[in-house]
Design an enzyme around this catalytic site. Structure first.
Site, PDB file in Angstrom:
ATOM      1  N   ASP A  13       5.894 -41.441  16.105  1.00 42.18           N
ATOM      2  CA  ASP A  13       7.065 -41.673  16.058  1.00 42.18           C
ATOM      3  C   ASP A  13       7.316 -42.956  15.762  1.00 42.18           C
ATOM      4  O   ASP A  13       8.237 -43.685  15.908  1.00 42.18           O
ATOM      5  CB  ASP A  13       7.828 -41.416  17.295  1.00 42.18           C
ATOM      6  CG  ASP A  13       7.667 -40.085  17.832  1.00 42.18           C
ATOM      7  OD1 ASP A  13       7.943 -39.203  16.933  1.00 42.18           O
ATOM      8  OD2 ASP A  13       7.725 -39.885  19.005  1.00 42.18           O
ATOM      9  N   LYS A  16       6.679 -43.383  10.228  1.00 41.98           N
ATOM     10  CA  LYS A  16       5.905 -43.278   9.106  1.00 41.98           C
ATOM     11  C   LYS A  16       6.518 -42.564   7.893  1.00 41.98           C
ATOM     12  O   LYS A  16       6.215 -42.950   6.786  1.00 41.98           O
ATOM     13  CB  LYS A  16       4.379 -42.379   9.720  1.00 41.98           C
ATOM     14  CG  LYS A  16       3.688 -42.953  10.664  1.00 41.98           C
ATOM     15  CD  LYS A  16       2.449 -42.000  10.966  1.00 41.98           C
ATOM     16  CE  LYS A  16       2.967 -40.905  11.672  1.00 41.98           C
ATOM     17  NZ  LYS A  16       3.549 -41.182  12.961  1.00 41.98           N
ATOM     18  N   ASN A  38       4.201 -30.088  15.020  1.00 42.11           N
ATOM     19  CA  ASN A  38       4.448 -31.038  15.856  1.00 42.11           C
ATOM     20  C   ASN A  38       5.048 -32.527  15.423  1.00 42.11           C
ATOM     21  O   ASN A  38       5.685 -33.003  16.125  1.00 42.11           O
ATOM     22  CB  ASN A  38       3.302 -31.107  16.872  1.00 42.11           C
ATOM     23  CG  ASN A  38       2.049 -31.686  15.950  1.00 42.11           C
ATOM     24  OD1 ASN A  38       2.025 -31.406  14.930  1.00 42.11           O
ATOM     25  ND2 ASN A  38       1.055 -31.957  16.774  1.00 42.11           N
ATOM     26  N   GLY A  40       7.189 -34.833  13.383  1.00 45.36           N
ATOM     27  CA  GLY A  40       8.889 -34.979  13.041  1.00 45.36           C
ATOM     28  C   GLY A  40       8.980 -36.316  12.149  1.00 45.36           C
ATOM     29  O   GLY A  40       9.190 -37.338  12.440  1.00 45.36           O
ATOM     30  N   HIS A  41       8.960 -36.278  10.789  1.00 43.88           N
ATOM     31  CA  HIS A  41       9.151 -37.152   9.997  1.00 43.88           C
ATOM     32  C   HIS A  41      10.605 -37.541   9.405  1.00 43.88           C
ATOM     33  O   HIS A  41      10.794 -36.197   8.618  1.00 43.88           O
ATOM     34  CB  HIS A  41       8.007 -37.248   8.766  1.00 43.88           C
ATOM     35  CG  HIS A  41       6.705 -37.306   9.211  1.00 43.88           C
ATOM     36  ND1 HIS A  41       5.421 -37.220   8.638  1.00 43.88           N
ATOM     37  CD2 HIS A  41       6.161 -37.724  10.527  1.00 43.88           C
ATOM     38  CE1 HIS A  41       4.517 -37.478   9.215  1.00 43.88           C
ATOM     39  NE2 HIS A  41       4.850 -37.900  10.361  1.00 43.88           N
ATOM     40  N   THR A  42      11.207 -38.439   9.263  1.00 40.14           N
ATOM     41  CA  THR A  42      12.579 -38.636   8.888  1.00 40.14           C
ATOM     42  C   THR A  42      12.587 -39.395   7.711  1.00 40.14           C
ATOM     43  O   THR A  42      11.956 -40.568   7.877  1.00 40.14           O
ATOM     44  CB  THR A  42      13.456 -39.195   9.883  1.00 40.14           C
ATOM     45  OG1 THR A  42      13.458 -38.327  11.089  1.00 40.14           O
ATOM     46  CG2 THR A  42      14.698 -39.278   9.573  1.00 40.14           C
ATOM     47  N   GLN A 222       1.491 -37.878  13.872  1.00 40.12           N
ATOM     48  CA  GLN A 222       1.238 -38.428  15.149  1.00 40.12           C
ATOM     49  C   GLN A 222       0.704 -39.775  15.086  1.00 40.12           C
ATOM     50  O   GLN A 222       1.124 -40.505  14.141  1.00 40.12           O
ATOM     51  CB  GLN A 222       0.198 -37.541  16.018  1.00 40.12           C
ATOM     52  CG  GLN A 222       0.872 -36.198  16.463  1.00 40.12           C
ATOM     53  CD  GLN A 222       0.931 -35.206  15.291  1.00 40.12           C
ATOM     54  OE1 GLN A 222      -0.211 -34.961  14.738  1.00 40.12           O
ATOM     55  NE2 GLN A 222       1.907 -34.510  15.045  1.00 40.12           N
ATOM     56  N   THR A 237      -2.818 -35.027  21.143  1.00 36.57           N
ATOM     57  CA  THR A 237      -2.597 -33.806  20.295  1.00 36.57           C
ATOM     58  C   THR A 237      -3.962 -33.397  19.989  1.00 36.57           C
ATOM     59  O   THR A 237      -5.105 -33.961  20.241  1.00 36.57           O
ATOM     60  CB  THR A 237      -2.005 -34.149  19.103  1.00 36.57           C
ATOM     61  OG1 THR A 237      -1.639 -32.729  18.298  1.00 36.57           O
ATOM     62  CG2 THR A 237      -2.683 -35.037  18.082  1.00 36.57           C
ATOM     63  N   LYS A 329      11.533 -50.634  12.732  1.00 36.41           N
ATOM     64  CA  LYS A 329      12.816 -51.061  13.693  1.00 36.41           C
ATOM     65  C   LYS A 329      12.950 -52.129  14.452  1.00 36.41           C
ATOM     66  O   LYS A 329      13.311 -52.187  15.367  1.00 36.41           O
ATOM     67  CB  LYS A 329      12.496 -49.753  14.798  1.00 36.41           C
ATOM     68  CG  LYS A 329      12.678 -48.443  13.977  1.00 36.41           C
ATOM     69  CD  LYS A 329      12.605 -47.317  15.031  1.00 36.41           C
ATOM     70  CE  LYS A 329      13.857 -46.618  15.281  1.00 36.41           C
ATOM     71  NZ  LYS A 329      13.676 -45.400  16.102  1.00 36.41           N
ATOM     72  N   GLY A 414      16.204 -51.116   9.320  1.00 36.35           N
ATOM     73  CA  GLY A 414      17.310 -50.000   9.444  1.00 36.35           C
ATOM     74  C   GLY A 414      16.534 -48.701   8.871  1.00 36.35           C
ATOM     75  O   GLY A 414      15.337 -48.742   8.350  1.00 36.35           O
TER      76      GLY A 414
END
Ligand code: IMP
Length: 424
Positions: A13, A16, A38, A40-42, A222, A237, A329, A414
């Site tokens: 998280d 990446k 598993n 979760g790439h945004t 991950q 994992t 971030k 951002g």
């Protein structure tokens, strides 16, 4: 031409997806080398948000996108993502899936959930997507691979063999309903019809791309501390996110990789159970969780926020051979007056170390030695490059560079693709 690896330097998280998307603009091929749904790439492009669990994030940029042999593939999730992309007008034509990647089968998902339930308080906190059981079958040499989708007879045979054992586990050990052979076969045959055109010899394809002077970006899922060998076992994992695994997980030699970009958040988060020395106290943790929207992309679970942990990051630099860092971030910390940074760990015998403990019991019992640094307490929205950062934010970035001996070349301020500062 050689390949660049992007690796998570913390517990996953790290953001990446966004960095991959940015670097994919200058790449010709983007590949994922491990993990499955598993992840979760945004990725946010032009105000549109894309969330991927299974696909390489590079697909948004229209580049040749490879799911390498080191991945585990849930066809239902993958097809859902392909449908979604097509519905939004994006081409899914550039996808190539390794025939050697393993399939996540319905019993893997059932067993993941059942085993977590059985572990009770000792549970790992998995995403319950069947990752551990699928990799376990791969290692036990009883897995079903993507290439098995190419032959209906082989597919049926393999499902039948697997079910003969899995149904015994499901019924006798976990008191769950067994799976019916015909049901599973017809579901997977339908997946096969749709996935066959994407199956390719991806190792050869990447090799040929490199030989032709193309730029290849290899995307880890991950993060380092979730690595099966080097992470905080057993709270990890079941694959190897570290950069070295990019070679095996894509099928190229390690000498083809010459750059490793480590992605780290300007603080840390962790999902699921397990020790976490620099975990923030409340109410600061809750504040950071809100500002950073720290909720799992896959599970929606609350992430646990912590102060930037330089001990863990130093470990990630060592394990991955990180050649430059992307700090994401940073804007989330703008809300805080004062920041803390974990500079060493204090072990149970009172000694302090800058190095990540090699043994689990030391890590479980260590405390973070925190140093306080000034916050900047102002928005970073107007910054166009790293030199525009307020002095305290610049000092924070320089502190990381000094402590790790690696340059921070990208800073995220951002969610959007444009909100990444570079040195220019
Ligand atoms: P699994 O990968 O579903 O088996 O979960 C094992 C551990 O890895 C759990 O602690 C999960 O929360 C964690 N994990 C798996 N994938 C991710 C991810 O993409 N981000 C953060 N944590 C993850």
């Amino acid at each position: 031409m050689s390949a660049t690896v992007i690796v998570g330097a913390q517990w996953g998280d790290e953001g990446k997806g966004k960095i991959v998307d940015l670097l994919a603009q200058q790449s010709d091929v983007v590949g994922r080398y491990q993990g499955g749904p598993n992840a979760g790439h945004t990725v946010i492009v032009g105000g549109e948000t894309f969330k991927f669990r299974q696909l390489p994030s590079g697909i948004v940029s229209g580049k040749l996108s490879v799911l390498g042999n080191g991945c585990v593939v849930d066809p239902e999730v993958l097809l859902g993502e392909l449908d979604d992309l097509e519905a939004r007008g994006l081409s899914v034509e550039p996808l190539r899936i390794s025939g050697n990647a393993h399939l996540i089968m319905p019993w893997h998902i059932a067993l993941d959930g059942a085993s977590e339930k059985r572990l009770g308080k000792l549970q790992i906190g998995t995403t319950r997507r069947g990752i551990g059981p699928a990799y376990a079958d791969k290692a036990a040499r009883i897995g079903i691979r993507v290439q098995d989708l190419l032959d209906a007879k082989i597919l049926r045979q393999k499902i039948e063999t697997a079910l003969a054992e899995k149904n015994v586990w499901l019924e006798r050990v976990y008191e769950l309903e067994p799976f019916g052979l015909d049901d599973v076969v017809s579901t997977y045959e339908a997946y096969a019809r749709r996935l066959r055109p994407y199956v390719a010899d991806t190792s050869l394809l990447v090799d040929e791309a490199l030989a032709a002077g193309k730029r290849v970006l290899l995307e880890g899922a991950q993060g380092t501390l979730l690595d099966l060998d080097h992470g905080t076992y057993p709270f990890v994992t079941s694959s190897n996110p570290v950069a070295g695994a990019a070679a095996t997980g894509i099928g190229i030699g390690p000498t083809r990789i010459d750059e490793v970009v480590g992605v780290a958040k300007a603080y840390v988060t962790r999902v699921g159970a397990g020790p976490f020395p620099s975990e923030m106290e409340e109410p600061i943790g809750a504040e950071v969780r809100e500002h950073g929207q720290e909720y799992g992309t896959v599970t929606g679970r609350e992430r646990r926020p912590g102060w930037l942990d330089l001990v863990a990051l130093r470990y990630a630099v060592r394990l991955n051979g990180i050649t430059s860092l992307a700090l994401t971030k940073l804007d989330v910390l703008s809300a805080l007056e004062e920041l803390r940074v974990c500079v060493r760990y204090r072990l149970p015998d009172g000694s302090e170390t800058p190095n990540f403990p090699a043994h689990q019991s030391d890590f479980h019992h260590c405390e973070a030695v925190l140093e306080t640094v000034d916050g900047w307490n102002e928005s970073l929205d107007a910054c166009a490059s790293l030199s525009d950062l307020p002095p305290a934010a610049r000092a924070y970035v320089e502190l990381v560079e000094r402590a790790l001996g690696v340059g921070v070349d990208l800073v995220g301020t951002g969610a959007a693709r444009e909100q990444v500062l570079t040195r220019a």
